[in-house]
Design a protein around this motif. Structure first.
Motif, short mmCIF file in Angstrom:
data_model
loop_
_atom_site.label_atom_id
_atom_site.label_comp_id
_atom_site.label_asym_id
_atom_site.label_seq_id
_atom_site.Cartn_x
_atom_site.Cartn_y
_atom_site.Cartn_z
N PHE A 57 1.08 -1.19 0.08
CA PHE A 57 0.01 0.01 -0.21
C PHE A 57 0.87 1.23 -0.22
CE2 PHE A 57 -4.34 -1.49 -0.02
CZ PHE A 57 -4.22 -2.57 0.70
N TYR A 91 -5.16 1.65 5.30
CA TYR A 91 -5.37 0.06 5.25
C TYR A 91 -5.39 -0.34 6.50
CZ TYR A 91 -3.14 -4.39 5.25
OH TYR A 91 -2.93 -5.72 5.60
N TYR A 122 -7.22 -10.61 -1.53
CA TYR A 122 -6.24 -10.55 -2.43
C TYR A 122 -5.08 -11.31 -2.47
CZ TYR A 122 -5.18 -7.10 0.91
OH TYR A 122 -5.13 -6.25 2.25
N ILE B 40 -6.45 -5.25 -5.74
CA ILE B 40 -6.20 -3.68 -5.53
C ILE B 40 -5.91 -3.26 -6.73
CG2 ILE B 40 -5.42 -2.17 -4.02
CD1 ILE B 40 -7.18 -3.89 -2.23
N TYR B 42 -4.39 -0.77 -9.28
CA TYR B 42 -3.30 -0.11 -9.59
C TYR B 42 -3.43 1.18 -10.23
CZ TYR B 42 1.83 1.05 -9.37
OH TYR B 42 3.04 1.71 -9.23
N GLN B 48 -9.03 6.74 -9.11
CA GLN B 48 -9.55 5.98 -7.95
C GLN B 48 -10.12 6.67 -7.02
OE1 GLN B 48 -6.42 3.96 -5.31
NE2 GLN B 48 -6.86 2.17 -6.19
#
Lengths: 244, 252
Positions: A57, A91, A122, B40, B42, B48
């Protein structure tokens, strides 16, 4: 003075990498230690690449900083540090919402909770085999022979459902007429005129999404069984290679 | 939806989903060929971000109305069209000219020959920067075999801002180096003034290859004087003829 020179160099690199994932990725690789330092400050512990998701992240935050940086926002590294911290904190907050329970404690049947949790995160569910990896490497090399890169294909791929459907029509037609794919492979050019004779589609769609169409047509040529199986939602299952 | 990782980079991976969509996703230590259930994305921060508006407090209607009227009457008419900070010519036979702002965003594109015009009809050039455009025309040229090994891409930049010129030329050089690293295609990046200087030299050399520019200018002046003299002589001749005619008439 030296610091100013360093800032100017970084700013030049950032400008070049803006909206370019490949260049941005190279810059991220260069600044991995910096990214780890910032992440450690937020997490208040040592973090390790490949183990701690916070670092992924943080890298995403660095990428966002590259794309959104302007010189009036101060020096790039200070700005990137702020963006990364926000990303990692977001996060961590989302993770904290879930109740913490031990995944390793086993029940009466000697099964842990981890065995019961459905894999909806994920994290990978099925690791790659060497055969699959070999097929994917061959696919990348074949794309390179067309001067195509997967990052560019992903960025330019159609997003609207109508356009996607139009591109799929081309795939269906090509499966029925293998000579189209043979022509593509021999000439390294998309046979647009022949496609237009077989299907009623706007030429501009083909021109705009040429690289995406070429990538899919290559998958439907011989040798990419795994990828064809994976794409079963757009074609009939157990589709054989077009060129045997 | 299942995804398969088809390319791995440091911070992101390229994934292919079961519907045939290629996407960029955040890399969580994936290996090539891993199959995953969720990703997730990119993405650029602009795509986003989700802007969440808090409920605004009630604003008096007359205040809103007066702002709208002020906008219509005073502010909107004074908006200037964006001014180009630089122009860039890109040529490898199709020749293009693009105008860009200080951020590198394209304001205008023009195809300068029929090949370029045809190419532009098939390209989507909205919201692109000059780097995106340069990549697009290179890809197009390679696909159509108009850009092959041995060719040279010529780039001329027109701007009075030295900093901007340096920035554009450096960015283009970096980009072209990476784009063309596996090809035998050269590129040249120069300021437009150098192109004009070369053209002037060519014109001068075409006029009289054996003379220097100063001698050539002197020759031209001499030629002009000779032409003027000729004109003057013919005028005098006609004037004399007229006088003779008049004399004859008078004698008669």
């Amino acid at each position: 003075m030296k610091q100013m020179r360093v800032d100017n160099t970084i700013e030049k690199q950032v400008k070049a990498a803006k909206y370019n994932p490949l260049l941005a990725d190279a810059l991220i690789k260069q600044y991995k230690p910096f990214i780890a330092t910032i992440t450690s400050e937020v997490c208040k512990r040592h973090v390790v690449y490949g183990v701690d998701d916070e670092l992924s992240f943080a890298m995403l935050g660095f990428y966002h900083a590259i794309n959104s940086y302007e010189s009036d926002k101060g020096t790039f590294l200070n700005y990137a540090a702020r963006v990364m911290k926000h990303k990692v904190i977001d996060y961590l907050r989302s993770e904290k919402k879930h109740t913490l329970i031990s995944l390793d404690e086993s029940d009466e049947e000697n099964q842990t909770l981890l065995d019961h949790i459905p894999s909806n995160t994920y994290r990978y569910t099925i690791p790659a085999t060497t055969a699959i990896q070999a097929e994917l490497i061959e696919f990348q090399q074949e794309l390179q022979s067309f001067s195509l890169q997967l990052t560019d294909i992903a960025k330019q791929a159609p997003k609207q459902t109508r356009t996607l459907e139009a591109c799929r029509q081309i795939i269906y037609v090509a499966i029925e007429k293998p000579s189209l794919i043979m022509q593509l492979k021999e000439s390294k050019r998309l046979p647009i005129k022949d496609i237009l004779q077989l299907i009623n589609i706007d030429r501009k769609i083909i021109e705009r999404h040429r690289s995406y169409i070429i990538a899919l047509l290559i998958i439907y040529s011989n040798g990419y069984e795994f990828m064809r199986e994976h794409l079963h939602k757009i074609t009939k299952p157990k589709t054989k290679g077009v060129i045997s | 939806m299942k995804y398969v990782v088809i390319e791995v980079h440091e911070s992101y991976v390229v994934v292919l989903d079961q519907e045939g969509t290629f996407s960029l996703a955040l890399n969580f230590n994936y290996q090539l060929g891993d199959q995953i259930d969720a990703i997730i994305p990119y993405e650029d921060i602009t795509t986003q971000e989700v802007v969440t508006h808090k409920r605004r407090k009630w604003i008096p209607r007359f205040a809103v109305l007066s702002v709208c009227i002020a906008l219509i009457l005073f502010i909107i008419p004074t908006f200037n069209t964006p001014v180009a900070a630089a122009s860039i010519w890109l040529s490898y036979n199709p020749e293009y000219r693009i105008d860009i702002d200080t951020d590198g965003n394209i304001l205008e594109i023009e195809g300068l020959n029929p090949d370029a015009v045809e190419a532009l009809e098939s390209m989507n050039c909205k919201h692109k920067t000059y780097i995106d455009f340069a990549n697009a025309i290179i890809d197009y040229g390679m696909q159509n075999d108009t850009l092959v090994d041995g060719k040279t891409i010529e780039v001329y930049i027109d701007t009075d801002d030295q900093k901007l010129y340096d920035s554009i030329s450096n960015n283009l050089e970096l980009n072209l180096k990476e784009k063309l690293c596996h090809k035998e295609i050269d590129y040249e990046i120069e300021h437009i003034s150098k192109k004009h200087e070369r053209k002037q030299e060519q014109h001068q050399n075409q006029g009289n290859p054996s003379t220097t520019p100063d001698e050539h200018q002197q020759q031209q002046q001499n030629n002009n004087r000779q032409q003027n003299n000729k004109q003057h002589n013919t005028q005098e001749e006609t004037h004399e003829q007229k006088r003779e005619q008049e004399k004859k008439q008078h004698n008669k």
